[in-house]
Design an enzyme around this catalytic site. Structure first.
Site, mmCIF file in Angstrom:
data_model
loop_
_atom_site.group_PDB
_atom_site.id
_atom_site.type_symbol
_atom_site.label_atom_id
_atom_site.label_comp_id
_atom_site.label_asym_id
_atom_site.label_seq_id
_atom_site.Cartn_x
_atom_site.Cartn_y
_atom_site.Cartn_z
ATOM 1 N N GLY A 8 -30.895 -29.512 4.751
ATOM 2 C CA GLY A 8 -30.660 -28.318 3.924
ATOM 3 C C GLY A 8 -31.952 -27.629 3.549
ATOM 4 N N ASN A 89 -31.432 -33.721 1.150
ATOM 5 C CA ASN A 89 -31.450 -32.678 0.116
ATOM 6 C C ASN A 89 -30.217 -31.768 0.139
ATOM 7 O OD1 ASN A 89 -32.836 -30.436 -1.629
ATOM 8 N ND2 ASN A 89 -32.260 -29.442 0.295
ATOM 9 N N SER A 141 -28.824 -35.633 -9.069
ATOM 10 C CA SER A 141 -28.802 -34.583 -10.097
ATOM 11 C C SER A 141 -28.590 -35.237 -11.463
ATOM 12 C CB SER A 141 -27.636 -33.630 -9.836
ATOM 13 O OG SER A 141 -27.369 -32.836 -10.967
ATOM 14 N N TYR A 154 -18.921 -32.688 -8.166
ATOM 15 C CA TYR A 154 -20.384 -32.741 -8.012
ATOM 16 C C TYR A 154 -20.973 -33.981 -8.695
ATOM 17 C CZ TYR A 154 -25.173 -30.807 -8.008
ATOM 18 O OH TYR A 154 -26.517 -30.597 -7.827
ATOM 19 N N LYS A 158 -23.001 -37.021 -6.911
ATOM 20 C CA LYS A 158 -24.407 -37.285 -7.248
ATOM 21 C C LYS A 158 -24.596 -38.672 -7.886
ATOM 22 C CE LYS A 158 -26.175 -33.474 -5.672
ATOM 23 N NZ LYS A 158 -27.094 -33.486 -4.519
ATOM 24 N N ILE A 187 -32.959 -26.124 -12.081
ATOM 25 C CA ILE A 187 -34.070 -25.671 -11.237
ATOM 26 C C ILE A 187 -33.763 -24.266 -10.712
ATOM 27 C CG2 ILE A 187 -35.540 -26.263 -9.251
ATOM 28 C CD1 ILE A 187 -35.453 -28.422 -11.543
HETATM 29 P P1 NAD Z 1 -29.395 -24.176 -2.445
HETATM 30 O O1 NAD Z 1 -27.971 -23.763 -2.431
HETATM 31 O O2 NAD Z 1 -30.439 -23.160 -2.679
HETATM 32 O O3 NAD Z 1 -29.759 -24.973 -1.103
HETATM 33 C C1 NAD Z 1 -28.899 -25.917 -0.553
HETATM 34 C C2 NAD Z 1 -29.202 -26.035 0.919
HETATM 35 O O4 NAD Z 1 -28.291 -26.980 1.501
HETATM 36 C C3 NAD Z 1 -29.020 -24.712 1.677
HETATM 37 O O5 NAD Z 1 -30.100 -24.540 2.562
HETATM 38 C C4 NAD Z 1 -27.708 -24.921 2.416
HETATM 39 O O6 NAD Z 1 -27.605 -24.173 3.623
HETATM 40 C C5 NAD Z 1 -27.790 -26.417 2.701
HETATM 41 N N1 NAD Z 1 -26.484 -26.979 3.042
HETATM 42 C C6 NAD Z 1 -25.319 -26.854 2.357
HETATM 43 N N2 NAD Z 1 -24.340 -27.478 3.017
HETATM 44 C C7 NAD Z 1 -24.880 -28.006 4.140
HETATM 45 C C8 NAD Z 1 -24.375 -28.777 5.214
HETATM 46 N N3 NAD Z 1 -23.089 -29.113 5.271
HETATM 47 N N4 NAD Z 1 -25.224 -29.135 6.213
HETATM 48 C C9 NAD Z 1 -26.527 -28.794 6.174
HETATM 49 N N5 NAD Z 1 -27.068 -28.077 5.173
HETATM 50 C C10 NAD Z 1 -26.249 -27.695 4.174
HETATM 51 O O7 NAD Z 1 -29.486 -25.304 -3.552
HETATM 52 P P2 NAD Z 1 -30.748 -26.067 -4.184
HETATM 53 O O8 NAD Z 1 -30.726 -25.748 -5.637
HETATM 54 O O9 NAD Z 1 -31.981 -25.854 -3.399
HETATM 55 O O10 NAD Z 1 -30.228 -27.560 -4.036
HETATM 56 C C11 NAD Z 1 -30.862 -28.540 -3.215
HETATM 57 C C12 NAD Z 1 -30.387 -29.904 -3.673
HETATM 58 O O11 NAD Z 1 -30.797 -30.099 -5.034
HETATM 59 C C13 NAD Z 1 -28.875 -30.076 -3.648
HETATM 60 O O12 NAD Z 1 -28.541 -31.389 -3.234
HETATM 61 C C14 NAD Z 1 -28.482 -29.867 -5.099
HETATM 62 O O13 NAD Z 1 -27.281 -30.486 -5.410
HETATM 63 C C15 NAD Z 1 -29.679 -30.489 -5.805
HETATM 64 N N6 NAD Z 1 -29.858 -30.068 -7.185
HETATM 65 C C16 NAD Z 1 -30.153 -28.781 -7.496
HETATM 66 C C17 NAD Z 1 -30.323 -28.426 -8.833
HETATM 67 C C18 NAD Z 1 -30.661 -27.025 -9.260
HETATM 68 O O14 NAD Z 1 -30.718 -26.772 -10.464
HETATM 69 N N7 NAD Z 1 -30.918 -26.096 -8.361
HETATM 70 C C19 NAD Z 1 -30.186 -29.400 -9.844
HETATM 71 C C20 NAD Z 1 -29.874 -30.701 -9.475
HETATM 72 C C21 NAD Z 1 -29.731 -31.036 -8.146
#
Ligand code: NAD
Length: 246
Positions: A8, A89, A141, A154, A158, A187
């Protein structure tokens, strides 16, 4: 040169981790969801990695599909020769209170956030086993640690990631493979951009540092966890939430 595979990685935290590990000197396998939009963004990420002086290639795979992961890992191994680092990720949200959540919405989030980790570990750990070396970081998360209203799917996915992290640390420790998790809070990424101002303000109230985290602040901890400095760290969950109390 050691190779890092980041799932991702076309945007958000994944893209940032890919670029940080490139800066650290890793060749980078940039995984992206198989769509034209994600491919275009992944190409840019790979270009930015190459500008830092390492090799970088993009690999399409829907990580919720076992056969996609199997083909991707084979292709990464053929392209780079080894896989020293895996960062799981990729993730999605489909937030709704239990009363309104459909079974499809539950299953979709479990498939991408949880089953994908099995799919990737199953294929990458056998490579790392032969190398007698591996560094794995799973992105969990704070929702997996504390729960969050509207996120039963979710939070479940997680929390599972944490159990899987601790299990792999125990199963593979004797083979010099470490497995840790990071648990980000709020984030600034496309995933959180879509939240309403009301929800954002409410969440920020609970953050001791009173601000969003930046994707770079997740990438720096991942960089540590895969570095020689963390050689005796495994089975841990590092919360990166600016002191969130939930
Ligand atoms: P985002 O939506 O910006 O990025 C997620 C990425 O995962 C994207 O590039 C998307 O194309 C890819 N993706 C989704 N489904 C997919 C699949 N089936 N196969 C391959 N790629 C896939 O989100 P983010 O905020 O950058 O999140 C990244 C990670 O961090 C995630 O696991 C999310 O749960 C975790 N997270 C984010 C936050 C936050 O506040 N942003 C907080 C806690 C955890």
């Amino acid at each position: 040169m050691a190779t890092a595979l980041v799932t991702g990685a076309s945007q958000g935290i994944g893209a940032c981790i890919a670029k940080r590990l490139a800066k650290d000197g890793f060749d980078i396998a940039v995984n992206h969801y198989p769509s034209e939009g994600d491919k275009a963004k992944a190409i840019e990420v790979a270009e930015e990695c190459r500008a830092l002086g390492v090799k970088a290639e993009i690999f399409a795979a829907d990580v919720s599909k076992f056969e996609d992961c199997e083909a991707m890992v084979k292709a990464v191994k053929e392209t780079f020769g080894s896989i020293e680092v895996l960062v799981n990720n990729a993730g999605i949200t489909k937030d709704k209170l239990l009363a309104r959540m459909s079974e499809d919405e539950y299953d979709a989030v479990i498939a991408v956030n949880q089953k994908s980790i099995f799919n990737m570990l199953k294929n990458v750990c056998s490579v790392m086993l032969k190398q007698k070396f591996g560094r794995i970081v799973n992105v969990s998360s704070v929702a997996g640690l504390y729960g969050n209203p509207g996120q039963i799917n979710y939070s479940a996915s997680k929390a599972a990631v944490i159990g899987m992290t601790k299990t792999i640390a125990k199963e593979y420790g004797k083979k010099n493979i470490t497995c840790n998790a990071v648990a980000p809070g709020l984030i600034r990424t496309p995933m959180t951009d879509v939240l309403s101002d009301e929800i954002k303000a409410k969440m920020l109230e609970a953050v001791a540092l009173k601000r969003y985290g930046e994707p770079e602040e997740i990438a720096s901890v991942v960089s540590f966890l895969v570095s020689e400095d963390a050689s005796y760290v495994t089975g841990q969950v590092i919360e990166i939430s600016g002191g969130l109390s939930m």
